[in-house]
Scaffold this motif. Structure first.
Motif, short mmCIF file in Angstrom:
data_model
loop_
_atom_site.label_atom_id
_atom_site.label_comp_id
_atom_site.label_asym_id
_atom_site.label_seq_id
_atom_site.Cartn_x
_atom_site.Cartn_y
_atom_site.Cartn_z
N MET A 1 0.39 -4.20 13.89
CA MET A 1 1.37 -5.08 14.47
C MET A 1 0.66 -6.04 15.41
O MET A 1 -0.07 -5.64 16.30
CB MET A 1 2.41 -4.26 15.23
N ASP A 2 0.90 -7.33 15.21
CA ASP A 2 0.37 -8.34 16.11
C ASP A 2 1.30 -8.50 17.30
O ASP A 2 2.52 -8.45 17.16
CB ASP A 2 0.23 -9.69 15.40
N VAL A 3 0.72 -8.68 18.45
CA VAL A 3 1.49 -8.91 19.67
C VAL A 3 1.09 -10.27 20.20
O VAL A 3 -0.09 -10.56 20.36
CB VAL A 3 1.24 -7.82 20.73
N LEU A 4 2.07 -11.11 20.45
CA LEU A 4 1.82 -12.43 21.01
C LEU A 4 1.93 -12.34 22.52
O LEU A 4 2.95 -11.90 23.04
CB LEU A 4 2.84 -13.43 20.46
N HIS A 5 0.89 -12.72 23.21
CA HIS A 5 0.87 -12.73 24.68
C HIS A 5 1.28 -14.12 25.14
O HIS A 5 0.56 -15.08 24.90
CB HIS A 5 -0.53 -12.41 25.21
N VAL A 6 2.42 -14.23 25.77
CA VAL A 6 2.90 -15.51 26.30
C VAL A 6 2.72 -15.46 27.81
O VAL A 6 3.35 -14.68 28.50
CB VAL A 6 4.38 -15.74 25.95
N ASP A 7 1.83 -16.29 28.31
CA ASP A 7 1.55 -16.35 29.75
C ASP A 7 1.80 -17.77 30.22
O ASP A 7 0.99 -18.67 30.00
CB ASP A 7 0.11 -15.93 30.00
N CYS A 8 2.94 -17.98 30.86
CA CYS A 8 3.32 -19.32 31.33
C CYS A 8 2.30 -19.88 32.32
O CYS A 8 2.10 -21.08 32.39
CB CYS A 8 4.71 -19.29 31.96
N GLY A 9 1.65 -18.98 33.06
CA GLY A 9 0.68 -19.42 34.06
C GLY A 9 -0.55 -20.07 33.48
O GLY A 9 -1.23 -20.84 34.16
N THR A 10 -0.87 -19.79 32.22
CA THR A 10 -2.05 -20.39 31.60
C THR A 10 -1.69 -21.39 30.51
O THR A 10 -2.56 -21.85 29.79
CB THR A 10 -2.96 -19.30 31.00
N CYS A 11 -0.42 -21.74 30.41
CA CYS A 11 0.03 -22.68 29.38
C CYS A 11 -0.25 -24.11 29.82
O CYS A 11 0.17 -24.54 30.89
CB CYS A 11 1.52 -22.49 29.11
#
Length: 77
Positions: A1-11
């Motif tokens: 299973m792939d997990v997408l890491h969403v980090d608004c601080g590094t966007c």
């Protein structure tokens, strides 16, 4: 299973694109990262494709890392 890491601080799109990003619409701008598994990503994509939600606008400024802090290969989203 792939997990997408969403980090608004590094966007890199943070700021102007936040108001049209699914994370901000659902949760508001996040201080911590959000982890989305395959099923969650698929559900959000279906809702975005149907016009119910905006798409994820994440543009990473740093490569994502796994839970052990190891950077993912550049080919992964």
């Amino acid at each position: 299973m792939d997990v997408l890491h969403v980090d608004c601080g590094t966007c890199r799109a943070r700021g102007p694109a936040c108001s049209d990003c699914v994370i901000s619409v659902l949760l508001g701008p996040m201080e911590d990262e959000v982890l989305l598994d395959d099923q969650e990503q698929a559900a959000l994509q279906v809702m975005a494709d149907s016009g119910l939600l905006p798409p994820l606008r994440l543009v990473r400024s740093v490569p994502p890392v796994d839970l052990e802090g190891v950077a993912y290969p550049a080919a992964l989203p």
